[in-house]
Design a protein around this motif. Structure first.
Motif, PDB file in Angstrom:
ATOM      1  N   VAL A  99     -11.259  63.718  69.471  1.00 26.59           N
ATOM      2  CA  VAL A  99     -10.752  64.807  68.632  1.00 26.59           C
ATOM      3  C   VAL A  99     -10.792  64.339  67.176  1.00 26.59           C
ATOM      4  N   PRO A 100     -11.369  65.094  66.255  1.00 24.64           N
ATOM      5  CA  PRO A 100     -11.598  64.577  64.897  1.00 24.64           C
ATOM      6  C   PRO A 100     -10.376  64.550  63.990  1.00 24.64           C
ATOM      7  N   VAL A 101      -9.204  64.947  64.480  1.00 23.32           N
ATOM      8  CA  VAL A 101      -8.003  64.982  63.637  1.00 23.32           C
ATOM      9  C   VAL A 101      -7.280  63.645  63.723  1.00 23.32           C
ATOM     10  N   TRP A 102      -7.707  62.702  62.909  1.00 27.33           N
ATOM     11  CA  TRP A 102      -7.080  61.384  62.774  1.00 27.33           C
ATOM     12  C   TRP A 102      -7.372  60.888  61.360  1.00 27.33           C
ATOM     13  N   ALA A 103      -6.587  59.931  60.906  1.00 25.86           N
ATOM     14  CA  ALA A 103      -6.738  59.509  59.512  1.00 25.86           C
ATOM     15  C   ALA A 103      -6.207  58.108  59.303  1.00 25.86           C
ATOM     16  N   THR A 104      -6.687  57.481  58.239  1.00 22.64           N
ATOM     17  CA  THR A 104      -6.130  56.218  57.756  1.00 22.64           C
ATOM     18  C   THR A 104      -5.129  56.540  56.653  1.00 22.64           C
ATOM     19  N   LEU A 105      -3.934  55.944  56.754  1.00 24.08           N
ATOM     20  CA  LEU A 105      -2.857  56.180  55.793  1.00 24.08           C
ATOM     21  C   LEU A 105      -2.592  54.898  55.011  1.00 24.08           C
ATOM     22  N   ILE A 106      -2.641  54.987  53.697  1.00 24.93           N
ATOM     23  CA  ILE A 106      -2.399  53.840  52.815  1.00 24.93           C
ATOM     24  C   ILE A 106      -1.358  54.245  51.771  1.00 24.93           C
ATOM     25  N   ALA A 107      -0.282  53.477  51.672  1.00 24.89           N
ATOM     26  CA  ALA A 107       0.771  53.776  50.703  1.00 24.89           C
ATOM     27  C   ALA A 107       1.171  52.503  49.976  1.00 24.89           C
ATOM     28  N   LEU A 108       1.712  52.680  48.779  1.00 24.17           N
ATOM     29  CA  LEU A 108       2.284  51.576  48.017  1.00 24.17           C
ATOM     30  C   LEU A 108       3.718  51.915  47.671  1.00 24.17           C
ATOM     31  N   LEU A 109       4.630  51.019  48.041  1.00 22.64           N
ATOM     32  CA  LEU A 109       6.028  51.128  47.654  1.00 22.64           C
ATOM     33  C   LEU A 109       6.309  50.157  46.526  1.00 22.64           C
TER      34      LEU A 109
END
Length: 266
Positions: A99-109
């Protein structure tokens, strides 16, 4: 778009890393030799998850050696006020099923503030990002971007509500409240995972909530929603990604959303 904040270079770096990770994850998406294991919490993890996080950590070690890193698949590293939070593949169940609904999540705190957030969904050909004070954007790159704004819907009866599944609410003993909310709103869809929250930022969905989420699930989403003009809290009302659950809205509906879920005392 033009960058105007103190985190310009960090946002550019997040894009560069996401480009590299997209190439890796897409090469493993629908691969016949994809290796899948079950973690102790009974959720799946693939070799693509681990390889993607290793790649992100390698790039951060080289370019931001003083920063700490928190990820889903590997142990925390580093100390200090600046901390990168990464989810190599948000939506692994979708990923492993094609299923193509996936993602890489990158955040900076920076301290307790999420100052950069990026969500890259290469199988959808979409990316969403925000830096503190610069607005929320979507597009294929920094140079091909459209600014996002939440909706102006101000009645739950006219709102679209997105969630991931009903079982989590049932486990929390809150299924009746969620079903009542579903009967009240105009439309419900289980878009799930990151997809619910970027749709709130785009104004396509008005409210979204999940009863149990980890820091790596939420951190990148917070500035994307808030810089688009919305609110992101826990279902108990605590702002940001630290409350163990997520509730996002266009802001106009947020207090009523929390009241309907009846979780303010959790």
């Amino acid at each position: 778009m033009s960058l105007r904040t103190g985190y310009d270079d960090d946002l550019r770096l997040a894009h560069v890393i996401a480009d590299q990770v997209d190439a890796l994850t897409m090469s493993r998406f629908k691969a016949l030799d994809l290796k899948i294991e079950t973690k102790p919490d009974l959720t799946p993890v693939s070799d693509a998850d681990r390889d993607a996080e290793a790649l992100i950590r390698s790039q951060l070690s080289r370019t931001r050696p003083r920063d700490a890193v928190h990820g889903e698949e590997m142990a925390d590293t580093g100390h200090g006020p600046r901390r990168w939070v990464v989810d190599p593949i948000d939506g692994t169940k979708n990923f492993v099923r094609g299923v193509p609904v996936w993602a890489t999540l990158i955040a900076l705190l920076d301290g307790d503030q999420v100052v950069v957030g990026l969500v890259s969904a290469p199988a959808l050909g979409r990316r969403w990002w925000a830096a503190q004070g610069s607005g929320a954007w979507t597009g294929r790159s920094l140079s091909q971007a459209t600014q996002m704004h939440v909706s102006k819907v101000d009645r739950l009866e006219d709102a679209s509500f997105s969630y991931s599944s009903l079982t989590g609410w049932e486990e929390r003993g809150r299924l009746p409240q969620v079903l009542d909310l579903m009967r009240t709103v105009w439309r419900t869809r289980a878009f799930g995972d990151f997809w619910s929250y970027v749709l709130v930022a785009e104004g396509a969905v008005d409210v979204a909530a999940e009863p149990e989420l980890a820091l790596h699930d939420m951190a990148a989403l917070v500035p994307i929603v808030t810089e688009a003009g919305g609110r992101f809290t826990s279902v108990g009302g605590a702002p940001g990604p630290f409350g163990g659950s997520g509730a996002a809205s266009n802001g106009l509906l947020h207090d009523e959303l929390l009241a309907r879920l009846d979780l303010a005392d959790d």
